[in-house]
Design a protein around this motif. Structure first.
Motif, PDB file in Angstrom:
ATOM      1  N   VAL A 221      34.009  41.535  43.037  1.00 15.78           N
ATOM      2  CA  VAL A 221      34.470  40.483  42.855  1.00 15.78           C
ATOM      3  C   VAL A 221      34.054  38.401  43.524  1.00 15.78           C
ATOM      4  O   VAL A 221      33.672  39.156  44.209  1.00 15.78           O
ATOM      5  CB  VAL A 221      36.010  40.347  43.022  1.00 15.78           C
ATOM      6  CG1 VAL A 221      37.016  41.216  42.073  1.00 15.78           C
ATOM      7  CG2 VAL A 221      36.685  40.010  44.116  1.00 15.78           C
ATOM      8  N   ASP A 228      35.538  37.672  38.305  1.00 14.07           N
ATOM      9  CA  ASP A 228      35.337  38.892  38.090  1.00 14.07           C
ATOM     10  C   ASP A 228      33.801  39.116  36.953  1.00 14.07           C
ATOM     11  O   ASP A 228      33.296  39.277  36.034  1.00 14.07           O
ATOM     12  CB  ASP A 228      36.640  39.138  36.631  1.00 14.07           C
ATOM     13  CG  ASP A 228      36.788  40.410  35.997  1.00 14.07           C
ATOM     14  OD1 ASP A 228      35.370  41.251  36.460  1.00 14.07           O
ATOM     15  OD2 ASP A 228      37.440  40.862  34.878  1.00 14.07           O
ATOM     16  N   GLY A 472      44.027  37.165  40.950  1.00 15.28           N
ATOM     17  CA  GLY A 472      43.611  37.358  39.613  1.00 15.28           C
ATOM     18  C   GLY A 472      44.381  36.301  38.450  1.00 15.28           C
ATOM     19  O   GLY A 472      45.568  35.415  39.146  1.00 15.28           O
TER      20      GLY A 472
END
Length: 590
Positions: A221, A228, A472
């Protein structure tokens, strides 16, 4: 090369070597190298050594097969690993420079350097003919997760980076690129800048020297909205373990013009089986590029709604202040010489002397867009964070000198590769690192549970705790870096014992690792055991169908081919830290 010669040797430039450093990072790379050698006490090995022959292969047959491969690829492109093992700053392709077991435990027997997909195919067909295990790497920069080391001792490493490092296409209109495995984030960034494509950004991980394909296939990442990396790929070219070559997505259409723009193509979507697996060797990959946008518990609860609503647009980081201290590159003894984990009050006093100031946690996030949009978002973020007592915003333009770590995070969030991050390995002599990386929902209760789990085990094994939450859209990774002295067997053993305990503790609470070191893969794969291990049984069926001779990266991600299965190759908490099993089964009949 002697210790002193290596310490003062030059750092290769990207213009000289595919794995080199861009000009703009040269001085920083030299400083980082000097810091590493200032803390090194372990001399480089100078002893003569014989190549390790993989189990199941006779020595005479192995060398005869190597001669055959030299005839196919050229003698300069096949190297037997009979030299002293060199680690340090040279990023070896024969073993793991940050080894957590003995340095001779996970080593290659030889390294080969193909120049094309067709030459990769030749190597795969050769391996099938002779029953020799092979282990592909892109550039071997998977630091902290095993580096270039093969899981099966004596495997032949296929180094895809040295001669397969072309950027095949950059499309400024579609915001895409097509790459080979030896293209680093440094190289892609330099190429985009050289072409004047200032409207294109790349997303980079903490350290930019690794392969774009290697990082993406391992589901690494970065820190922009395109963080992503696997989600941003589009189409693969793959050499299967039996030697066939396939393309996925739109790449399967001859003369296609959409390889890099539409990932799915027609029919079943098969790309996923080639990430974190041993089902094929990726030799080309399409990737999307980002348009230039123009620019703790309580914290976790604040971050979640801001992140889901994209007020916080990038992969945000909440890092313990001990990493703010350690990333300055100074050894632990600068601050504390006592035994056991460094006391928090010592860390806080050290932080107070830095531009960041006394604090327990530091949040790094980014706002994108035109100036008035950024200011609006930052005002919302600032107001939300100040709901936590004592929280304060640091004015970077006023308070942060040019060499402060903050600016490295700023560059990474803007798609500019950097090398600052790993300076915290200098925390101990002969510093190496290995990571605990569980995934959880973005909730304060989960953050607290994982943090306390890690704290308890670190205290038990006398290890300083380096935690960072990477947030995230709807999940977060807790990345705990264990920094240890790789020359000290006791500290290596403590690191392994701590990791194995945390993996089991986390699984018992419902948290699984998203990525792990080679020697921990069997244990982590074993935690994904719903319905009597149905997922692993499925993976084994795929492995046996795609790789009937069991030659491609046996054991990677805990997936063992039939010839190795149930022969003691699996490394678990109960098995001890020996990577080899008890023999290999015969090749199946042709």
């Amino acid at each position: 090369m002697s210790f002193s010669e290596e310490a003062t040797s030059s750092v290769p430039l990207l213009s000289e070597k595919h794995s080199g450093i861009p000009d703009f990072l040269l001085e920083k790379a030299k400083e980082a190298k000097a810091e590493v050698f200032n803390t090194r006490t372990k001399p480089q090995s100078q002893r003569n050594r014989l190549p390790v022959i993989p189990q199941g292969v006779e020595e005479s047959a192995f060398f005869k097969a190597i001669d055959e491969l030299r005839e196919q690829l050229g003698s300069d492109h096949v190297e037997v690993n009979d030299k002293p093992l060199k680690d340090g700053c040279v990023n070896p392709n024969t073993h793991d420079m940050m080894y957590v077991l003995d340095e001779e435990e996970l080593v290659a027997s030889a390294v080969v350097y193909p120049s094309s997909t067709e030459e990769v195919q030749k190597v795969v067909l050769w391996a099938n003919k002779h029953g020799i295990p092979i282990f592909p790497i892109s550039m071997g920069r998977n630091l902290g997760y095993g580096g270039a080391a093969p899981r099966v001792r004596g495997s032949v490493v296929i180094d895809l980076g040295k001669r397969m490092n072309k950027i095949l296409d950059i499309s400024p209109e579609d915001y895409t690129c097509l790459l080979e495995p030896g293209v680093s984030f440094f190289a892609l960034y330099d190429a985009i800048k050289a072409k004047g494509y200032d409207h294109l950004w790349i997303d980079v991980p903490d350290v930019g020297g690794g392969s774009v394909i290697g990082n993406t296939v391992d589901r690494g990442v970065g820190y922009t909205p395109y963080g992503d990396h696997w989600a941003c790929h589009s189409g693969l070219e793959v050499v299967l373990p039996t030697g066939e070559i396939i393309r996925t997505g739109m790449g399967a259409l001859p003369n296609n013009n959409t390889w890099q723009t539409f990932p799915y193509g027609f029919g079943p979507y098969s790309d996923g089986i080639f990430s974190q697996s041993n089902f094929g060797i990726v030799t080309k990959m399409g990737m999307t590029l980002m348009p230039n946008p123009g620019g703790y518990e309580a914290f976790i609860e604040i971050i979640r709604p801001l992140r889901i609503s994209n007020i916080l647009e990038n992969v945000a980081q909440l890092r313990h202040v001990i990493q703010t201290i350690a990333v300055r590159g100074q050894p632990r003894s600068t601050y504390y010489t006592g035994s056991g984990p460094i006391p928090l009050d010592v860390v806080r006093r050290a932080a107070a002397a830095t531009p960041v100031g006394d604090c327990a946690w530091a949040y790094y996030g980014t706002a994108y867009g035109p100036p008035h949009i950024r200011q609006h978002k930052l005002a919302i973020i600032d107001a939300e964070f100040k709901r936590v007592a004592g929280a304060r915003r640091v004015d970077a333009e006023v308070d942060m000198p040019a060499d402060e770590y903050f600016w490295a995070r700023d560059r990474v969030a803007a798609g500019v590769p950097d090398i600052h991050e790993l300076r915290w390995v200098n925390w101990v002599p002969n510093g190496a690192h290995v990571a605990f990386s569980p995934v959880s929902p973005i909730r304060g209760a989960d953050a607290e549970r994982l943090f306390q789990l890690a704290r308890r085990r670190h205290d038990e094994f006398g290890i300083d705790l380096f935690p960072a939450f990477c947030v995230g859209l709807r999940e977060m990774h807790l990345i705990v870096e264990i920094v240890f002295d790789r020359a000290d067997p006791e500290r290596r053993a403590a690191a392994m014992a701590c990791l194995r305990a945390m993996i089991d503790d986390a699984a018992a609470c419902g948290y699984g690792e998203y990525r792990t070191h080679l020697v921990l893969m069997d244990q982590v794969a074993g935690t994904y055991n719903w319905n009597d291990g149905a997922l692993m049984k499925f993976n084994e069926k795929l492995k046996d169908a795609l790789d009937p001779n069991g030659i491609l990266a046996p054991g990677r991600c805990g997936i063992w081919p039939r010839r190795y299965r149930n022969r003691g190759w699996e490394m678990t908490k109960a098995s001890g830290e020996r990577s080899e099993g008890n023999g290999v089964g015969p090749l199946p009949p042709p």
